[in-house]
Design a protein around this motif. Structure first.
Motif, mmCIF file in Angstrom:
data_model
loop_
_atom_site.group_PDB
_atom_site.id
_atom_site.type_symbol
_atom_site.label_atom_id
_atom_site.label_comp_id
_atom_site.label_asym_id
_atom_site.label_seq_id
_atom_site.Cartn_x
_atom_site.Cartn_y
_atom_site.Cartn_z
ATOM 1 N N ALA A 53 -83.743 -5.431 37.759
ATOM 2 C CA ALA A 53 -83.245 -6.788 37.977
ATOM 3 C C ALA A 53 -83.336 -7.628 36.708
ATOM 4 O O ALA A 53 -82.419 -8.396 36.384
ATOM 5 N N THR B 249 -80.084 -9.152 34.868
ATOM 6 C CA THR B 249 -80.008 -10.608 34.675
ATOM 7 C C THR B 249 -79.964 -10.965 33.204
ATOM 8 O O THR B 249 -79.232 -11.878 32.797
ATOM 9 N N GLN C 9 -76.546 -10.373 31.843
ATOM 10 C CA GLN C 9 -75.680 -11.424 32.359
ATOM 11 C C GLN C 9 -75.860 -12.729 31.589
ATOM 12 O O GLN C 9 -74.877 -13.409 31.240
ATOM 13 N N TYR D 251 -71.875 -18.659 34.960
ATOM 14 C CA TYR D 251 -72.983 -17.869 35.518
ATOM 15 C C TYR D 251 -72.552 -17.182 36.808
ATOM 16 O O TYR D 251 -72.856 -16.000 37.028
ATOM 17 N N SER E 144 -71.953 -12.823 37.358
ATOM 18 C CA SER E 144 -72.896 -12.136 38.232
ATOM 19 C C SER E 144 -72.487 -10.688 38.469
ATOM 20 O O SER E 144 -73.335 -9.831 38.749
ATOM 21 N N GLY F 249 -74.233 -8.652 35.859
ATOM 22 C CA GLY F 249 -75.641 -8.467 36.169
ATOM 23 C C GLY F 249 -75.855 -7.399 37.219
ATOM 24 O O GLY F 249 -76.744 -6.540 37.095
ATOM 25 N N SER G 35 -77.641 -3.739 36.500
ATOM 26 C CA SER G 35 -78.846 -3.475 37.292
ATOM 27 C C SER G 35 -78.661 -2.264 38.207
ATOM 28 O O SER G 35 -79.523 -1.380 38.263
ATOM 29 N N THR H 123 -82.018 -8.968 41.806
ATOM 30 C CA THR H 123 -81.125 -9.327 40.703
ATOM 31 C C THR H 123 -80.392 -10.627 40.987
ATOM 32 O O THR H 123 -80.259 -11.497 40.109
ATOM 33 N N PHE I 145 -83.357 -15.150 38.721
ATOM 34 C CA PHE I 145 -83.208 -16.307 37.832
ATOM 35 C C PHE I 145 -82.836 -17.581 38.590
ATOM 36 O O PHE I 145 -83.433 -18.642 38.348
ATOM 37 N N SER J 215 -71.426 -16.148 43.331
ATOM 38 C CA SER J 215 -72.397 -15.378 42.548
ATOM 39 C C SER J 215 -72.946 -14.187 43.327
ATOM 40 O O SER J 215 -72.931 -13.050 42.840
ATOM 41 N N CYS K 74 -72.400 -10.175 42.558
ATOM 42 C CA CYS K 74 -73.554 -9.339 42.218
ATOM 43 C C CYS K 74 -73.611 -8.104 43.110
ATOM 44 O O CYS K 74 -73.873 -6.982 42.640
#
Length: 591
Positions: free
Chosen positions: A295, A299, A302, A334, A338, A341, A345, A364, A368, A408, A412
């Protein structure tokens, strides 16, 4: 006849629409006599940038106390930055001078005198906006300017000098004048005047007067870039030396023999020697807390892509000119990144033969954002208690949560699934032994904790000067605009982090310690430790911040920065070390 009336009506409507379009803050075009709205925004102590309040929290009188003033709500980023624009109700006409005119008259009582006195003694400043241009002024002269006088004074007259070029406003100067003593029972009359003058400055350059060229383009700024560049050359040279000289000798010794008859002698040499070759059966053993590491790496990648995207978009669109735009772009980017990320991950976790991929995906997606939300929740609670504009409205919080939930998080999840299926096949160069090998005792400086802590020194050294400029722009009312410098420093930081972690990983493996995964990540992540220490130095030595409110916001925002920086540098350093480890063990034929 009817058609003629209809044509006249259409022409009148079109003319009215054209006039409205010209007198608009969005296209910044006005006709002579058009109304220019002056918006009041916030007020607060000058030494505490985040401690801001509604302008009318101070007992200023209003020109039209009966009428409810208009509010102007900006985008998400503008609200998150603590802006609340309210119509000042002052008459302001484009290219029309106004002589001294009364705003309002108010009688001072003990409470009003106390509020104004505290504001003046704490050096309160206020912010207005007109045609999207910021205007700043002070409530009253600071007490040090009236030494020997026991009275506290407040400015009662505002003089606006506005420059224009054609049908556009170029810049606005505010001069506060006519200080009057604050005495209970006295009557104060607030006035203003407006003067217009022509300017030859083109509209596209009107924001340059807010940029401090002497500060940001100082010789020391260029020197820091050169210094960081030389550090990159040194570190890349060091890594190249390890790769080309040390490893080449090792390969020549341990891979030259290919005959079956030499296997016994090769094994004897391996037992007699020491170094990174002896951990070939353990170096690709999955680390502890694999889900968390996966994770963090996802992150971090990302965030690296996020920062790069925001820098490039800001350079292309000069986003620093508009209020809150960079914050809005940051949130949207952001959410959109995702997918990256989750992909990184999920792929990493699958290659390590992990089984709980759903748990990894959840960590993940939440790691954050949840960390930042926890800090922001504490800061928002403090801001609500202080009745500050820094308190984020509930509706804005809901919008951020919806962006995370519907953009997001699904991205992900989708990235994790794609990563598991497209980049999840285990392909380690060496097989992993069933029984872990013992790790011999080594010198104290070869311990993982020492390597991890020392690893952040050089990356921090590469951004040390730039951190000063970034902190000063954020905490001392300067507009940061040198994003070209920022891009160079960012790339240098990534390169230095990769090189330092590779060197640290090599030393650790050479000490026959195969627990390199968390060490490599921590070596890059420790950069944030030095940034946090530097922020403490900056707070004590470079600012005059006071009070619990500003202290909490300063270290709360810095903690968010350090969390993101640690994940980003740790992930970049780990991926560089992983590529290095795979490269050097690819030619070791002792499985």
């Amino acid at each position: 006849m009817a058609s003629a009336r209809a044509a006249a009506l259409v022409a009148a409507v079109m003319a009215l629409m054209a006039g409205v379009a010209l007198a608009d803050e969005h296209n910044h075009r006005y006709q002579v006599g058009d109304t220019v709205t002056l918006w009041v925004n916030k007020v607060g102590p000058y030494n505490n940038p985040q401690e801001t309040y509604n302008y009318y929290l101070l007992p200023f009188c209003k020109p039209k106390p009966v009428d409810k003033p208009r509010h102007k709500w900006g985008g998400l980023g503008e609200v998150l930055q603590g802006n609340e624009l309210i119509d000042s109700q002052l008459e302001l006409k484009f290219r029309t001078d106004l002589p001294k005119r009364e705003i309002c008259t108010m009688s001072l009582d003990d409470d009003k005198v106390e509020d104004f006195t505290e504001a003046v003694r704490r050096h309160y400043w206020y912010e207005f906006f007109a045609d999207e241009l910021p205007i700043w002024g002070f409530v009253g002269p600071p007490p040090e300017q009236t030494q020997g006088d026991t009275n506290v004074y407040i400015y009662t007259h505002k003089s606006l000098d506005i420059a224009y070029n054609g049908d556009r406003i170029i810049h606005i100067n505010l001069t506060s004048e006519s200080p009057q003593p604050l005495t209970s029972g006295a009557s104060l009359t607030f006035t203003y005047q407006v003067q217009w003058k022509a300017s030859s400055i083109p509209f596209v350059r009107r924001f340059e007067r807010y940029l401090d060229f002497n500060f940001f383009e100082h010789q020391i700024h260029w020197f820091s870039i050169f210094n960081s560049f030389m550090m990159v050359i040194f570190l890349t040279g060091l890594v190249a030396m390890i790769m080309l000289r040390t490893l080449r000798k090792d390969y020549a010794k341990y891979t030259a023999r290919s005959d079956a008859d030499d296997l016994e002698s090769l094994e004897r040499d391996m037992n007699e020697e020491s170094g990174w070759k002896l951990v070939h059966g353990d170096v690709f053993r999955p680390p502890k807390y694999l889900e968390v590491l996966a994770a963090l790496i996802g992150t971090g990648v990302q965030l690296a892509l996020l920062v790069l995207s925001v820098i490039l978009i800001t350079i292309a669109g000069t986003l620093f000119v508009e209020r809150g735009t960079i914050v809005t772009v940051f949130i949207i980017c952001y959410a959109l990144t995702s997918f990256v990320g989750g992909y990184v991950s999920g792929g990493f976790y699958a290659r390590a033969e992990g089984k709980n991929w759903i748990q990894t995906m959840l960590v993940t997606a939440c790691l954050f954002p949840l960390s930042c939300f926890s800090i922001a929740f504490v800061l928002n609670t403090i801001a609500i208690f202080y009745q500050s504009l820094a308190a984020v409205p509930f509706f804005s919080i809901v919008i951020v949560l919806l962006i995370w939930m519907f953009i997001s998080f699904p991205l992900c999840l989708f990235g994790t699934v794609v990563g598991r299926n497209w980049a999840g096949a285990p392909d380690h160069p060496c097989r992993v032994k069933r029984i872990p090998s013992p790790i011999p005792d080594k010198k104290w400086y070869l311990r993982p904790s020492v390597i991890a802590l020392v690893g952040g020194l050089l990356p921090f050294g590469s951004i040390f000067i730039e951190m000063y400029f970034i902190f000063t722009s954020f905490w001392n009312y300067k507009v940061y605009y040198v994003y070209g410098f920022f891009l160079l420093v960012f790339l240098i930081l990534l390169i230095v982090t990769v090189c330092v972690t590779i060197v640290g990983t090599y030393f650790l493996l050479n000490a026959e310690n195969y627990h390199w995964h968390w060490t490599a990540f921590s070596a890059g992540a420790s950069t944030s430790v030095y940034v946090m220490l530097y922020s403490l130095h900056y707070f004590l030595m470079k600012t005059k911040m006071t009070g619990f409110f500003q202290t909490a916001f300063y270290f709360g925002y810095t903690l968010m920065l350090c969390l993101g920086l640690s994940m980003m540098c740790g992930a970049v350093g780990y991926l560089g070390s992983m590529a290095f480890v795979r490269r050097i063990f690819r030619n070791v034929k002792v499985d």
